[in-house]
Enzyme design. Structure first.
Site, PDB file in Angstrom:
ATOM      1  N   GLY A 299      39.361  38.011  39.091  1.00 37.09           N
ATOM      2  CA  GLY A 299      38.498  36.885  38.746  1.00 37.09           C
ATOM      3  C   GLY A 299      38.515  35.764  39.763  1.00 37.09           C
TER       4      GLY A 299
ATOM      5  N   TYR B 126      46.308  52.827  29.187  1.00 41.06           N
ATOM      6  CA  TYR B 126      45.567  51.598  28.926  1.00 41.06           C
ATOM      7  C   TYR B 126      45.587  51.256  27.440  1.00 41.06           C
ATOM      8  CZ  TYR B 126      43.638  51.735  33.688  1.00 41.06           C
ATOM      9  OH  TYR B 126      43.472  51.754  35.058  1.00 41.06           O
TER      10      TYR B 126
ATOM     11  N   LEU C 232      37.084  41.951  42.062  1.00 38.07           N
ATOM     12  CA  LEU C 232      36.903  40.495  42.034  1.00 38.07           C
ATOM     13  C   LEU C 232      38.236  39.771  42.119  1.00 38.07           C
ATOM     14  CD1 LEU C 232      34.123  40.195  39.291  1.00 38.07           C
ATOM     15  CD2 LEU C 232      33.861  40.202  41.780  1.00 38.07           C
TER      16      LEU C 232
END
Length: 339
Positions: free
Chosen positions: A215, A57, A212
């Site tokens: 988004g 990451y 999600l």
């Protein structure tokens, strides 16, 4: 914040996990160190202790930021999960993959970046389809015996591989996988075909990434806002928009945000599930934290299930056929307790 046990272990983790893939500004996006620290401050103030990262990451910056933060706080408070597999350099063919050599090398580098003596949870990041699962488990178990890792977990791997691994680990006395990280959301429910039933069987906690859908489930694309999800993605097609509209309708009923509804649907499933909520801004995290105060009714859960329902394919849908249930249960299907 409430706490859950991670898988079959006694490890207590917060009901929301902080995703830190955006800690760092490499690639032209993300949170700088000051903002990342502020996000972690808010998370810990709310009672959060479960942090998710990976060696790759932000080219290792995510781990470095977390290391700088926890080295100035109570290290034992935090449950830090990181991952190995993906390349952090391209110097040789064993600087990536699931093999033991890369595992040991990657863990040593993660420990340095995290400024810690141990990793709480180590995930295999992505299955490479060549390394024997017994090699992986033996390596993870050795790291646990050495005190460098506390618990083993696995991500983005076929259900049969994980099942074979946990089945093999039991008679060998090796540490089993206690958590399974996969993409899972109202828009991406395909893990319900094999992965989630497998996790339930072995008592593993599911830690979904992209809960999600990048988004999309916040409704921002329906409002005309911009984001990183491309228009042709399955997160922004006609089906996903239909699902998102139902999420937004229920959010209006509850006077909360669509994100709260999408996350709470996941948290109210009949299996252990801890969503990973990423944030690159403090207000994003603050909004996600309000999910813990939301409760979906039975009717609302049913509406979300119906809106996002997928075909399980064979044999999942076959098992649901009335004739099959009648023959398998002799007419007593509705009267028999289900696991």
């Amino acid at each position: 914040m409430q706490y859950k046990l991670l898988g079959r272990s006694g490890l207590k983790v917060s009901e929301l996990c902080l995703g830190t893939m955006g800690f760092g500004t490499e690639g032209g996006w993300g949170a700088d160190q000051e903002t990342s620290f502020a996000i972690m401050d808010k998370f810990t103030e709310a009672g959060g202790n479960f942090i998710d990262t990976a060696n790759i990451y932000k080219l290792g910056t995510s781990e470095k930021i977390i290391g700088d933060y926890i080295s100035n706080h109570d290290r034992d408070y935090f449950v830090v999960a990181t991952k190995y597999t993906l390349k952090d350099n391209a110097t040789n063919p064993n600087a990536s993959g699931n093999n033991r050599k890369n595992m040991m090398r990657s863990v040593e580098q993660s420990l340095k970046r995290l400024k810690t003596d141990f990793i709480d949870v180590l995930y295999l990041h992505i299955w490479d389809d060549i390394t024997p699962i017994d090699e992986v488990l033996r390596g993870l178990d050795d790291l646990i015996k050495q005190g460098k890792v506390n618990y083993a977990a696995i991500s983005d791997t076929p259900a049969w591989v994980v099942a074979k691994g946990n089945t093999l680990a039991e008679p060998m006395g090796w540490s089993q996988f206690i958590a399974l990280q996969v993409e899972y959301s109202l828009i991406q429910r395909t893990p319900e075909r094999e992965l989630i039933p497998m996790a339930k069987h072995f008592g593993m906690t599911v830690t979904p990434w992209a809960p999600l859908a990048g988004g999309a489930l916040t409704g921002k694309y329906l409002r005309g806002e911009q984001g990183r999800v491309k228009a042709e993605s399955n997160r922004r097609n006609e089906n996903s928009e239909r699902i998102t509209r139902e999420v937004m309708t229920i959010a209006e009923e509850l006077n909360c945000t669509p994100a709260h509804v999408a996350l709470k649907w996941m948290m109210q499933q009949n299996f252990s599930c801890i969503p990973i909520v990423g944030a690159t801004k403090v207000d994003q995290l603050q909004d996600n934290l309000r999910t813990i105060d939301v409760t979906l009714s039975t009717d609302q859960l049913k509406r979300l299930d119906n809106a996002s329902n997928i075909s399980l394919g064979f044999p999942g849908d076959f098992f649901k056929e009335e004739a099959v249930r009648t023959n398998s249960f002799g007419g007593f299907y509705d009267k028999v307790e289900k696991r």
